[in-house]
Design a protein around this motif. Sequence first.
Motif, PDB file in Angstrom:
ATOM      1  N   GLU A 172       0.827  -1.206   0.000  1.00  0.00           N
ATOM      2  CA  GLU A 172       0.000   0.000   0.000  1.00  0.00           C
ATOM      3  C   GLU A 172       0.860   1.253   0.000  1.00  0.00           C
ATOM      4  OE1 GLU A 172      -0.313  -2.521   2.063  1.00  0.00           O
ATOM      5  OE2 GLU A 172      -2.395  -3.126   2.343  1.00  0.00           O
ATOM      6  N   THR A 173       1.863   1.267   0.866  1.00  0.00           N
ATOM      7  CA  THR A 173       2.670   2.475   1.013  1.00  0.00           C
ATOM      8  C   THR A 173       3.358   2.842  -0.300  1.00  0.00           C
ATOM      9  OG1 THR A 173       3.162   1.502   3.159  1.00  0.00           O
ATOM     10  CG2 THR A 173       4.242   3.571   2.642  1.00  0.00           C
ATOM     11  N   LYS A 174       3.930   1.815  -0.936  1.00  0.00           N
ATOM     12  CA  LYS A 174       4.647   2.065  -2.181  1.00  0.00           C
ATOM     13  C   LYS A 174       3.678   2.570  -3.261  1.00  0.00           C
ATOM     14  CE  LYS A 174       8.099  -0.391  -4.735  1.00  0.00           C
ATOM     15  NZ  LYS A 174       8.696  -1.694  -4.991  1.00  0.00           N
ATOM     16  N   LEU A 175       2.534   1.921  -3.337  1.00  0.00           N
ATOM     17  CA  LEU A 175       1.563   2.271  -4.373  1.00  0.00           C
ATOM     18  C   LEU A 175       0.995   3.674  -4.142  1.00  0.00           C
ATOM     19  CD1 LEU A 175       0.263   1.268  -6.899  1.00  0.00           C
ATOM     20  CD2 LEU A 175      -1.402  -0.007  -5.551  1.00  0.00           C
ATOM     21  N   VAL A 176       0.693   3.966  -2.874  1.00  0.00           N
ATOM     22  CA  VAL A 176       0.152   5.298  -2.569  1.00  0.00           C
ATOM     23  C   VAL A 176       1.180   6.365  -2.944  1.00  0.00           C
ATOM     24  CG1 VAL A 176      -0.506   6.859  -0.693  1.00  0.00           C
ATOM     25  CG2 VAL A 176      -1.446   4.547  -0.769  1.00  0.00           C
ATOM     26  N   SER A 177       2.424   6.074  -2.642  1.00  0.00           N
ATOM     27  CA  SER A 177       3.462   7.047  -2.952  1.00  0.00           C
ATOM     28  C   SER A 177       3.587   7.246  -4.469  1.00  0.00           C
ATOM     29  CB  SER A 177       4.760   6.571  -2.307  1.00  0.00           C
ATOM     30  OG  SER A 177       5.857   6.893  -3.088  1.00  0.00           O
ATOM     31  N   LYS A 178       3.545   6.153  -5.214  1.00  0.00           N
ATOM     32  CA  LYS A 178       3.649   6.222  -6.677  1.00  0.00           C
ATOM     33  C   LYS A 178       2.434   6.980  -7.250  1.00  0.00           C
ATOM     34  CE  LYS A 178       5.232   4.978 -10.707  1.00  0.00           C
ATOM     35  NZ  LYS A 178       6.124   5.894 -11.260  1.00  0.00           N
ATOM     36  N   LEU A 179       1.253   6.608  -6.759  1.00  0.00           N
ATOM     37  CA  LEU A 179       0.035   7.252  -7.275  1.00  0.00           C
ATOM     38  C   LEU A 179       0.014   8.729  -6.915  1.00  0.00           C
ATOM     39  CD1 LEU A 179      -2.645   4.489  -6.570  1.00  0.00           C
ATOM     40  CD2 LEU A 179      -1.843   5.277  -8.808  1.00  0.00           C
ATOM     41  N   SER A 180       0.528   9.021  -5.744  1.00  0.00           N
ATOM     42  CA  SER A 180       0.530  10.409  -5.317  1.00  0.00           C
ATOM     43  C   SER A 180       1.432  11.243  -6.220  1.00  0.00           C
ATOM     44  CB  SER A 180       0.981  10.459  -3.859  1.00  0.00           C
ATOM     45  OG  SER A 180       1.280  11.758  -3.513  1.00  0.00           O
ATOM     46  N   SER A 181       2.574  10.662  -6.573  1.00  0.00           N
ATOM     47  CA  SER A 181       3.451  11.423  -7.462  1.00  0.00           C
ATOM     48  C   SER A 181       2.811  11.541  -8.851  1.00  0.00           C
ATOM     49  CB  SER A 181       4.844  10.810  -7.471  1.00  0.00           C
ATOM     50  OG  SER A 181       5.143  10.216  -8.694  1.00  0.00           O
ATOM     51  N   LEU A 182       2.050  10.518  -9.263  1.00  0.00           N
ATOM     52  CA  LEU A 182       1.371  10.608 -10.565  1.00  0.00           C
ATOM     53  C   LEU A 182       0.248  11.646 -10.548  1.00  0.00           C
ATOM     54  CD1 LEU A 182       1.266   6.902 -11.781  1.00  0.00           C
ATOM     55  CD2 LEU A 182       2.351   8.829 -12.954  1.00  0.00           C
ATOM     56  N   THR A 183      -0.505  11.702  -9.451  1.00  0.00           N
ATOM     57  CA  THR A 183      -1.570  12.724  -9.416  1.00  0.00           C
ATOM     58  C   THR A 183      -0.955  14.120  -9.421  1.00  0.00           C
ATOM     59  OG1 THR A 183      -1.821  12.069  -7.112  1.00  0.00           O
ATOM     60  CG2 THR A 183      -3.728  11.743  -8.511  1.00  0.00           C
ATOM     61  N   ASP A 184       0.200  14.254  -8.769  1.00  0.00           N
ATOM     62  CA  ASP A 184       0.886  15.550  -8.851  1.00  0.00           C
ATOM     63  C   ASP A 184       1.214  15.887 -10.307  1.00  0.00           C
ATOM     64  OD1 ASP A 184       0.755  15.959  -6.187  1.00  0.00           O
ATOM     65  OD2 ASP A 184       2.836  15.367  -5.742  1.00  0.00           O
ATOM     66  N   SER A 185       1.803  14.901 -10.998  1.00  0.00           N
ATOM     67  CA  SER A 185       2.146  15.125 -12.410  1.00  0.00           C
ATOM     68  C   SER A 185       0.903  15.466 -13.216  1.00  0.00           C
ATOM     69  CB  SER A 185       2.770  13.876 -13.038  1.00  0.00           C
ATOM     70  OG  SER A 185       3.979  13.600 -12.433  1.00  0.00           O
ATOM     71  N   ILE A 186      -0.166  14.715 -12.976  1.00  0.00           N
ATOM     72  CA  ILE A 186      -1.395  14.960 -13.734  1.00  0.00           C
ATOM     73  C   ILE A 186      -1.865  16.401 -13.493  1.00  0.00           C
ATOM     74  CG2 ILE A 186      -3.854  14.347 -13.927  1.00  0.00           C
ATOM     75  CD1 ILE A 186      -2.972  11.407 -13.371  1.00  0.00           C
ATOM     76  N   ALA A 187      -1.852  16.802 -12.213  1.00  0.00           N
ATOM     77  CA  ALA A 187      -2.320  18.151 -11.891  1.00  0.00           C
ATOM     78  C   ALA A 187      -1.418  19.211 -12.520  1.00  0.00           C
ATOM     79  CB  ALA A 187      -2.379  18.324 -10.376  1.00  0.00           C
ATOM     80  N   GLU A 188      -0.111  19.003 -12.408  1.00  0.00           N
ATOM     81  CA  GLU A 188       0.827  19.997 -12.954  1.00  0.00           C
ATOM     82  C   GLU A 188       0.719  20.081 -14.474  1.00  0.00           C
ATOM     83  OE1 GLU A 188       3.846  18.894  -9.380  1.00  0.00           O
ATOM     84  OE2 GLU A 188       4.471  18.383 -11.430  1.00  0.00           O
ATOM     85  N   ARG A 189       0.618  18.921 -15.098  1.00  0.00           N
ATOM     86  CA  ARG A 189       0.579  18.926 -16.568  1.00  0.00           C
ATOM     87  C   ARG A 189      -0.745  19.481 -17.083  1.00  0.00           C
ATOM     88  NH1 ARG A 189       4.046  13.373 -17.880  1.00  0.00           N
ATOM     89  NH2 ARG A 189       5.795  14.011 -16.585  1.00  0.00           N
ATOM     90  N   THR A 190      -1.798  19.252 -16.303  1.00  0.00           N
ATOM     91  CA  THR A 190      -3.089  19.837 -16.683  1.00  0.00           C
ATOM     92  C   THR A 190      -2.989  21.354 -16.636  1.00  0.00           C
ATOM     93  OG1 THR A 190      -4.193  17.938 -15.709  1.00  0.00           O
ATOM     94  CG2 THR A 190      -5.563  19.838 -16.162  1.00  0.00           C
ATOM     95  N   GLU A 191      -2.335  21.819 -15.579  1.00  0.00           N
ATOM     96  CA  GLU A 191      -2.191  23.267 -15.443  1.00  0.00           C
ATOM     97  C   GLU A 191      -1.314  23.833 -16.559  1.00  0.00           C
ATOM     98  OE1 GLU A 191      -1.475  24.267 -11.361  1.00  0.00           O
ATOM     99  OE2 GLU A 191      -0.825  26.275 -11.979  1.00  0.00           O
ATOM    100  N   ALA A 192      -0.242  23.114 -16.873  1.00  0.00           N
ATOM    101  CA  ALA A 192       0.649  23.587 -17.940  1.00  0.00           C
ATOM    102  C   ALA A 192      -0.109  23.674 -19.263  1.00  0.00           C
ATOM    103  CB  ALA A 192       1.844  22.644 -18.069  1.00  0.00           C
ATOM    104  N   LEU A 193      -0.943  22.684 -19.508  1.00  0.00           N
ATOM    105  CA  LEU A 193      -1.729  22.686 -20.750  1.00  0.00           C
ATOM    106  C   LEU A 193      -2.708  23.854 -20.742  1.00  0.00           C
ATOM    107  CD1 LEU A 193      -2.643  21.386 -23.413  1.00  0.00           C
ATOM    108  CD2 LEU A 193      -4.062  19.799 -22.092  1.00  0.00           C
ATOM    109  N   GLU A 194      -3.326  24.041 -19.600  1.00  0.00           N
ATOM    110  CA  GLU A 194      -4.292  25.144 -19.498  1.00  0.00           C
ATOM    111  C   GLU A 194      -3.601  26.494 -19.709  1.00  0.00           C
ATOM    112  OE1 GLU A 194      -6.155  25.895 -15.665  1.00  0.00           O
ATOM    113  OE2 GLU A 194      -8.075  25.859 -16.709  1.00  0.00           O
TER     114      GLU A 194
END
Length: 698
Positions: free
Chosen positions: A617-639
């Motif tokens: 769980e810990t590893k996956l949460v950490s990986k997913l958390s970094s991916l949601t950060d990327s998703i949010a940042e890249r969405t903002e960059a696109l916007e």
Amino acid sequence: METVSDYFGSLVFDDRVMRAKLPGKVYESLKKTIDEGLELDSGLANAVAEAMKDWAVSKGATHYTHWFQPLTGVTAEKHDSFISPSPDGGVIMEFSGKELIKGEPDASSFPSGGLRATFEARGYTAWDPTSYAFIKGKTLCIPTAFCSYGGHALDKKTPLLRSMEALNKQALRILRLFGNTTARCVRSSVGPEQEYFLITKEMYDARPDIKFTGRTLFGAKPPKGQEMDDHYFGVIKPRVAEFMEDLNEELWKLGIMAKTEHNEVAPAQHELAPIFTTTNVATDHNQLTMEIMQKVAARHGLVCLLHEKPFAGVNGSGKHNNWSIAADNGKSLLSPGDTPYENAQFLLFLCSVIQAVDDYQDLLRISVATAGNDHRLGANEAPPAVVSMFLGDELNAVLEAIENDRPYKGAEKTQMKLGVDVLPKFNRDATDRNRTSPFAFTGNKFEFRMLGSSNSIACANIMLNASVAESLKQYADLLENAENFEDTLHELIKKTIKDHKRIIFNGNGYDDAWIKEATEVRGLTNYRTTADCMPHLLDKKNVDMLTSHGVFTVEELRSRCEIMLENYCKTVVIEANTMIDMARTQIAPAVEKYSADLAANVAVKKAADSSIACRYETKLVSKLSSLTDSIAERTEALENALISLHDTSNVIEESAEIRDRILSRMGELRIAADEAETLTARSYWPFPTYGDILFSVK
Ligand code: ADP
Ligand code: MG
């Protein structure tokens, strides 16, 4: 039981109906108009209109429409009913010659690229008697051209008809030079093979990207795609077979010769090919085919996707434009003849195409350019964006022999001399082998394979007809004044081969080495995107050629360039906005929810036994958390990139910005989201996956 021949063309005001319903003189005159492109005696229009209306009403029609093809690429229609009040308070069904010949749709909302200010709503439609009227639903559809009051074409049919006329005029000059005094016209013919995807309505409804843009903007690769090649020509699934059966019936009633159907390379992908016909009729038929495919699919709970690249990493959909030219009293001018003289004529027509494709490779690329098709060209499945021609070994050897004054294998003479030697008959199988070529000779026709599945075939054929007309014009100018016809002809063919052989390529078009050779050694153009190629529509050589044959006016070309680029920009901006919306309101929340549930699990486990490590769980949460950060940042960059798009009135600059700044950011956002998809439990993912969609139709 009713057989196909009973109902074939039953909804078409075709030659059979005209002959039966029109007074003899009217029929003869209309037939002349259709066969020879002569202007229709307007005095006859009333009689034609009357017969057309009676026939349509007897088939249940209540309305009529001038059916036309504005620059949106789809077809447009405005329905008027036939009813007219009668003195006794009832109605009679009326339709006049005037209404048949000319219509005035309120055209202010069709794109005109500055040709007609939007406040000036008046445009007019004009009947094209060379394409039969037909009934759709309860409406009599009259194929028409669409022009502004100033006479500028606002549609795709007008320049297509003009290009056919240009080709007719120049080709007839050539035929006369070869002693053909009886041909009355030369026409180009086309058989377009149409690819498409079928998915279920449920899948479609659950995917905002497909709904708004016609393609998926997210989606990780499914475990199984087209790797096994088990779909191509495979057994057609029952639901698809029912769709095809229904589709064929509808098309046949409309006189469209749907002939072959089979599964294509990708799962859920299929193809339909009609029997070829005159280019403008084939164009009308293809527009209708695309429309009816979508309607019939809906009746079967399916959605027909005509986008060029609905699924990344999966084969896209194109359209193969099989093109040839023939005189009204003869066979294809692109097949070798039985006598040396016919062979020479064939070689000259062949040269005219080689020269046209070389001189106007940019126009051919432009004619298939859309944001959707850009994803396909060069993706190792469709021909590359570099235009080249495939002739096959046999024909190539003939051309080489002529160019170098060398004997051709099998020929006894010391050199290949036109007008003396008989050419070999080409084996169709040998000419049809190369599937990677953008423009392949297939025995008696050329197959132009760069068209996208949703393209109107009008654009490609306008450019083909016009550029071949230009080669033929140059040849006719030279040969009509030649002192020695045969010698001049021989030299002309030789010179054309020498000057234009760089466009001929018989190898693998998917090979990177070819792209390098094509651009660096041969100097061929490689326009990867619509933004790259479209401005070249206005290059002097292109404007000169197209205007000199009366195919376009300068204003029409400017407006078309603008509309196509605007379309490109709008398409990508809609896609970008859809991505932002899906990332923020569906993908990020789904990944967050999954992470939160995983984290809650950790808490539960630790409460039970504080020594449990919860590494998974810990590893996956950490990986997913970094991916949601990327998703949010890249969405903002696109916007941000969208916001900072220069508010420029120069659409060429705007399209370049979109190519350079928007598409790349869309790609980056997608990578992060697709990775998150592979790590998120299926039950949390907010929409169907590639696997769900591609294998949805049973
Ligand atoms: P294949 O299926 O191997 O590509 P076909 O001969 O079946 O080859 O042709 C494919 C398409 O080409 C069909 O739509 C067919 O009608 C069309 N076609 C055949 N001859 C001509 C021609 N002379 N002009 C235009 N299209 C043609
Ligand atoms: Mg083919």
